[in-house]
Design a protein around this motif. Structure first.
Motif: not given
Length: 177
Positions: A45, A70, A112-113, A116-118, A121
């Motif tokens: 990930c 989000n 996991l949701l 997934s947010d850029s 990261h």
């Protein structure tokens, strides 16, 4: 026995720590504290397997707000409460805040949701400002999210720093990442 060792070596992990608070003067009357976020992982990930960035408490508030927008149906973990009388000289306050910030990030990384947010990261693995993180996540920069993360410094200057990060970080294994 070999199959057990093979399975252990394939277990994804994320090792995360919030540490090293530093006081910054923003003029004669204003100061802020930032913290080092050390992330080590073998999870697919993440773009980088090791990263170290510095973020302040208000950056965490911004991140939580972004994640909240989000993921409307998810109850987000809480941040430690803001304290107008926060002092680096008060070791208990510092320790409690760092522990709370670390627990917040650990809980976020288990969803996991949210993972997934850029912006998450970029927050964890780039040295971009919050404004640039937002612009990059919206595709309004010359560089992609992956490029921004790769171009950020590796976060440590020598193997001694990396070793201290290894020993200071708490890790948790997760097959869900």
């Amino acid at each position: 026995m070999d199959s057990i060792l093979d399975n252990l070596s394939k277990t994804e992990f994320v090792s995360l720590c919030v540490r090293d608070p530093r006081l910054h003067k923003d003029g004669p009357w204003h100061t802020h504290v930032d913290y080092e976020i050390c992330l080590q992982t073998n999870s697919m990930c993440f773009q980088k397997k090791t990263s170290i960035v510095r973020r302040r408490y208000s950056d965490f508030v911004w991140l939580r707000h972004c994640l909240e927008q989000n993921a409307l149906i998810i109850e987000l973990p809480k941040l430690p409460p803001w304290n107008p009388f926060f002092s680096l000289k008060n070791k208990e306050q510092v320790s409690t805040r760092m522990k709370g910030l670390q627990e917040f990030l650990e809980n976020v990384l288990q969803n996991l949701l949210l993972l997934s947010d850029s912006r998450l990261h970029l927050f964890l693995q780039s040295d971009l400002s919050l404004t640039k993180i937002e612009r990059c996540a919206l595709g309004k920069t010359r560089y992609t999210v992956a490029e921004a993360i790769q171009k950020s410094g590796c976060g440590y200057s020598n193997s001694e720093d990396k070793t201290s990060c290894d020993s200071d970080c708490e890790s948790y294994a997760s097959s869900g990442l």
